[in-house]
Design a protein around this motif. Structure first.
Motif, PDB file in Angstrom:
ATOM      1  N   UNK A  65      12.055  11.425   9.812  1.00  6.15           N
ATOM      2  CA  UNK A  65      10.792  10.015   8.674  1.00  6.15           C
ATOM      3  C   UNK A  65      10.338  10.378   8.360  1.00  6.15           C
ATOM      4  N   UNK A  66      10.148   9.630   6.998  1.00  4.55           N
ATOM      5  CA  UNK A  66       9.603   9.932   5.817  1.00  4.55           C
ATOM      6  C   UNK A  66       7.613  10.113   5.893  1.00  4.55           C
ATOM      7  N   UNK A  67       6.944   9.887   6.995  1.00  2.00           N
ATOM      8  CA  UNK A  67       6.063  10.246   7.311  1.00  2.00           C
ATOM      9  C   UNK A  67       5.611  11.555   7.434  1.00  2.00           C
ATOM     10  N   UNK A  81      -2.191  10.856   2.622  1.00  2.00           N
ATOM     11  CA  UNK A  81      -1.073   9.562   2.892  1.00  2.00           C
ATOM     12  C   UNK A  81      -0.983  10.100   5.036  1.00  2.00           C
ATOM     13  N   UNK A  82      -1.597  10.876   5.225  1.00  3.15           N
ATOM     14  CA  UNK A  82      -2.351  11.347   6.813  1.00  3.15           C
ATOM     15  C   UNK A  82      -3.200  10.154   7.628  1.00  3.15           C
ATOM     16  N   UNK A  83      -4.251   9.587   6.308  1.00  9.05           N
ATOM     17  CA  UNK A  83      -5.079   8.790   6.687  1.00  9.05           C
ATOM     18  C   UNK A  83      -4.375   6.883   6.747  1.00  9.05           C
ATOM     19  N   UNK A  84      -3.377   7.204   5.927  1.00 10.44           N
ATOM     20  CA  UNK A  84      -3.315   5.426   5.177  1.00 10.44           C
ATOM     21  C   UNK A  84      -1.561   5.084   5.202  1.00 10.44           C
ATOM     22  N   UNK A  85      -0.848   6.502   4.844  1.00  6.75           N
ATOM     23  CA  UNK A  85       1.334   6.424   4.957  1.00  6.75           C
ATOM     24  C   UNK A  85       0.967   5.256   5.892  1.00  6.75           C
ATOM     25  N   UNK A  86       2.220   4.364   5.937  1.00  3.33           N
ATOM     26  CA  UNK A  86       3.117   3.899   6.894  1.00  3.33           C
ATOM     27  C   UNK A  86       4.072   4.973   7.720  1.00  3.33           C
ATOM     28  N   UNK A  87       3.227   4.991   9.121  1.00  6.01           N
ATOM     29  CA  UNK A  87       3.964   5.875   9.916  1.00  6.01           C
ATOM     30  C   UNK A  87       5.473   5.803  10.200  1.00  6.01           C
ATOM     31  N   UNK A 101       1.213   7.419  -5.770  1.00  8.18           N
ATOM     32  CA  UNK A 101      -0.430   8.571  -5.775  1.00  8.18           C
ATOM     33  C   UNK A 101       0.458   9.691  -5.713  1.00  8.18           C
ATOM     34  N   UNK A 102       1.815   9.517  -5.049  1.00  9.62           N
ATOM     35  CA  UNK A 102       1.569  11.287  -4.920  1.00  9.62           C
ATOM     36  C   UNK A 102       2.280  12.241  -6.049  1.00  9.62           C
ATOM     37  N   UNK A 103       3.403  10.881  -7.328  1.00 13.81           N
ATOM     38  CA  UNK A 103       3.668  11.711  -8.620  1.00 13.81           C
ATOM     39  C   UNK A 103       2.694  12.064  -9.089  1.00 13.81           C
ATOM     40  N   UNK A 149       1.026  -1.218   0.294  1.00 11.91           N
ATOM     41  CA  UNK A 149      -0.217   0.289  -0.174  1.00 11.91           C
ATOM     42  C   UNK A 149       0.752   1.506   0.303  1.00 11.91           C
ATOM     43  N   UNK A 150       2.227   1.298   0.861  1.00 12.42           N
ATOM     44  CA  UNK A 150       2.946   2.637   0.773  1.00 12.42           C
ATOM     45  C   UNK A 150       3.020   2.806  -0.202  1.00 12.42           C
TER      46      UNK A 150
END
Length: 397
Positions: free
Chosen positions: A74-76, A181-187, A17-19, A10-11
């Motif tokens: 941290x990438x998140x 990304x806030x909801x589903x991003x890998x923290x 999706x960012x791209x 998913x990440x």
């Protein structure tokens, strides 16, 4: 391509999706910058070019430090912070009361977009095995071109209502990615190597300068980007100088459509086959296609010939972009990937110089001389690529 995307974690798909979303956000507004700057701030065409070109250059230079942050934060948190800067930049362009405030917002947009791009590539390297990266880079570049194909059309629709609306639509897309990304991003996603001691930006810069492969490849990227970085700009300059405005519009529309369709249709098919093992051969093939495309442009006498030359040129673009990514991916130490990708972004300097150099040549020399100059840049870029690919590793582990 869709079948491959479904197999990714998913990440990885969120990074893709960012791209798509952020590239589309830029593409919605940037075609209208010339109109917006001239109508709102009363700038002439030279001043408009200076504002747009220099903001890209400043953003590219600052993104090298952004690459350093990718290796340290941290990438998140970094992606969320940068996407918010991206949104604020677009909102600021609408609210800006003077050209300097607007210029500052353009730099923020270019910087945030460039550093997010670095973080995305570094994220791919963390999440996927080496043999799967050429494919994801090709998918990423395909999505980039879809964004540039769809964005201007969406901008045209809303710009008819109000010239400020494209900027707000871009801000909404940026906010959409932030929320996604806030909801589903890998923290827990990070490209930081915990075993490495913290090193200053200056010290890391010295390490990069001692890696002659990176230096040669960066120089090769800058030189070759003069040719393909903003090819529509120098093609327009050449056509306006040698033909009529109406013919220029007809040709540019045709070649842009050819380029977009070609990249979207062939990027994944060709790009997935590019591997670390034969990078030098792929680069020679890609630069050769650029050269053939330039020869085709120089000899074109009809719209059909311009389209055929653009098709050949596009194949070169399809090969060179992922090959560059793969080379940097191969030589970058895990704890310095952000800085290495940041150095690669300096090729934008060449893209910004292309229209300037071509304009100088067209103003002082016979028009066809421009193609000789561009051909020399391809050869120069190829020489540095070849030297870089042939050198052995010399950076500290």
């Amino acid at each position: 391509m869709l079948a491959t995307i479904r197999t990714y974690p998913r990440t990885v798909n969120l990074l893709l999706s960012a791209t798509l979303m952020l590239t589309m956000a830029k593409a919605i507004t940037f075609p209208y910058l010339v109109i917006y700057l001239s109508s709102r701030f009363g700038l002439d065409i030279t001043q408009v070019g200076l504002v747009i070109g220099s903001s890209l250059i400043v953003g590219s230079l600052l993104s090298v430090y952004g690459g350093f942050l990718v290796d340290r934060i941290n990438s998140y948190r970094l992606l969320l912070g940068l996407s918010m800067v991206f949104v604020v930049g677009f909102i600021g362009t609408v609210l800006a009361g003077n050209i300097w405030a607007f210029y500052g917002c353009l730099i923020l947009i270019n910087l945030a977009h460039a550093v997010i791009d670095i973080a995305v590539k570094a994220g791919f390297a963390s999440l996927l095995p080496e043999d799967a990266r050429s494919e994801v880079f090709s998918i990423k570049y395909t999505l980039t071109n879809i964004g540039y194909a769809v964005g201007p059309a969406a901008g045209a629709i809303v710009a008819k209502l109000d010239i400020s609306l494209p900027f707000m639509l871009s801000a909404l897309l940026g906010m959409g990615f932030f929320l996604l990304y806030w909801r589903w991003g890998d923290r827990t996603l990070t490209t930081i190597d915990a075993t490495q001691k913290p090193v200053s930006f200056i010290a890391v810069g010295r390490v990069l300068l001692r890696d002659y492969r990176l230096v040669c490849f960066t120089l090769g990227g800058v030189l070759s980007a003069v040719v393909f970085g903003q090819f529509t700009a120098w093609l327009s300059q050449y056509l306006v100088t040698t033909t009529t405005a109406q013919y220029t519009y007809t040709v540019i529309s045709a070649v842009l459509t050819t380029n977009a369709v070609g990249v979207i249709a062939l990027q994944y098919v060709i790009g997935r086959r590019i591997s670390h093992r034969y990078l030098s051969q792929w680069l020679v093939a890609g630069l050769g296609m650029f050269m053939l495309g330039l020869i085709g442009f120089a000899l074109s006498t009809s719209v059909l010939w311009w389209v055929l030359a653009m098709a050949v040129f596009t194949v070169g673009e399809i090969i060179v972009f992922p090959a560059e990514y793969m080379f940097i991916d191969r030589i970058a130490p895990d704890h310095l990937r952000g800085m290495y990708y940041g150095a690669q972004n300096l090729s934008n300097l060449g893209a910004a110089l292309g229209p300037v150099l071509c304009g100088m040549v067209l103003a002082s020399l016979p028009a066809h001389t421009m193609f000789y100059m561009l051909g020399a840049f391809i050869v120069g870029g190829g020489v540095f690529y070849f030297i870089g690919a042939s050198l052995k590793a010399n950076h500290p582990a």
